[in-house]
Enzyme design. Structure first.
Site, PDB file in Angstrom:
ATOM      1  N   TYR A  17       0.807  -1.225   0.000  1.00 59.03           N
ATOM      2  CA  TYR A  17       0.000   0.000   0.000  1.00 59.03           C
ATOM      3  C   TYR A  17       0.841   1.277   0.000  1.00 59.03           C
ATOM      4  O   TYR A  17       0.307   2.370  -0.179  1.00 59.03           O
ATOM      5  CB  TYR A  17      -0.917   0.036   1.233  1.00 59.03           C
ATOM      6  N   HIS A  22      -4.218   6.352  -1.297  1.00 62.37           N
ATOM      7  CA  HIS A  22      -4.837   6.377   0.032  1.00 62.37           C
ATOM      8  C   HIS A  22      -3.802   6.650   1.121  1.00 62.37           C
ATOM      9  O   HIS A  22      -4.165   6.940   2.264  1.00 62.37           O
ATOM     10  CB  HIS A  22      -5.531   5.037   0.287  1.00 62.37           C
ATOM     11  N   PHE A  68      -5.332  -0.741   9.822  1.00 66.00           N
ATOM     12  CA  PHE A  68      -5.736  -0.355   8.480  1.00 66.00           C
ATOM     13  C   PHE A  68      -6.587   0.905   8.569  1.00 66.00           C
ATOM     14  O   PHE A  68      -7.065   1.282   9.640  1.00 66.00           O
ATOM     15  CB  PHE A  68      -6.442  -1.516   7.771  1.00 66.00           C
ATOM     16  N   ASN A  70      -9.553   1.740   7.983  1.00 61.49           N
ATOM     17  CA  ASN A  70     -10.881   1.661   8.601  1.00 61.49           C
ATOM     18  C   ASN A  70     -10.841   1.632  10.123  1.00 61.49           C
ATOM     19  O   ASN A  70     -11.878   1.749  10.768  1.00 61.49           O
ATOM     20  CB  ASN A  70     -11.623   0.404   8.118  1.00 61.49           C
ATOM     21  N   ASP A  95      -5.956  11.745   2.471  1.00 59.67           N
ATOM     22  CA  ASP A  95      -6.200  11.928   1.040  1.00 59.67           C
ATOM     23  C   ASP A  95      -7.634  12.403   0.837  1.00 59.67           C
ATOM     24  O   ASP A  95      -8.508  12.123   1.653  1.00 59.67           O
ATOM     25  CB  ASP A  95      -5.964  10.611   0.293  1.00 59.67           C
ATOM     26  N   ASN A 116     -13.184   6.526   4.921  1.00 57.38           N
ATOM     27  CA  ASN A 116     -13.298   5.509   5.966  1.00 57.38           C
ATOM     28  C   ASN A 116     -12.425   5.784   7.191  1.00 57.38           C
ATOM     29  O   ASN A 116     -12.791   5.417   8.307  1.00 57.38           O
ATOM     30  CB  ASN A 116     -13.000   4.124   5.402  1.00 57.38           C
TER      31      ASN A 116
END
Length: 192
Positions: A17, A22, A68, A70, A95, A116
């Site tokens: 990632y 993100h 993460f 979320n 972001d 999120n």
């Protein structure tokens, strides 16, 4: 004027990632750490990589949650709770699909806008009156493509624009840390 005590960048952990849109919040924290000449270290108590930082005489903490996106609230609330950091002295960097790549906006409060990380953060912190630095990543043009878009790498040109926006935001951080938000907003918002 409220001095900022905690600067938390939102993103997803792991090498897969690292270069995705993100993770613009993480890119900002990395740029801040470089400016301060420090290295973040993992602290399991806060589910985060953290470091103390001093910039232009202002002491604050930098944070990259290792949860993460979320579950960002769990990490930020753990650190803020431990150090008794008031919600109003937290700056969250994330972001933003609604801004063109490289556009940076500073604001206090507001909803989650479908993000999120913010959706989890607001109830975890017990309110939404924290400061946000929104880093534009652009929009794919179709709502159904958003998830793939934010979890993919930007084009070389978009990354250049995002990096320029981050650099401009890092340059305004002494004022933001001091609580001089109107001047910082003017500097950032007049870049376009």
């Amino acid at each position: 004027m409220t001095a900022i005590q905690l600067v938390a960048g939102l993103g997803n952990p792991g090498p897969e990632y690292q270069q995705t849109r993100h993770n613009a919040g993480f890119w900002f924290v990395d740029a801040m750490a470089e400016r301060c000449g420090i290295t973040l270290r993992n602290d399991a108590r806060f589910h985060s990589d953290v470091a103390g930082c001093t910039l232009d005489g202002h002491d604050f903490r930098l944070q990259k949650p290792t949860t993460f996106m979320n579950h960002s609230g769990r990490a930020v609330a753990a650190l803020a709770g431990y150090f008794r950091v008031p919600r109003q002295t937290i700056l969250v960097i994330h972001d933003d699909l609604d801004l063109p790549p490289g556009t940076v906006r500073l604001k206090r409060g507001g909803g989650h806008g479908g993000h999120n990380g913010l959706r989890d953060l607001i109830p975890s912190l017990g309110g939404k009156d924290f400061l946000r630095l929104r880093i534009g990543i652009g929009h794919p043009g179709d709502r159904d493509r958003v998830v793939d878009y934010v979890l993919s790498r930007p084009s070389r040109e978009d990354r250049r624009l995002i990096d320029e926006g981050i650099e401009a935001a890092v340059d305004t951080m002494p004022g933001i840390l001091a609580g001089e938000l109107e001047q910082a907003m003017h500097r950032l918002h007049s870049r376009d």
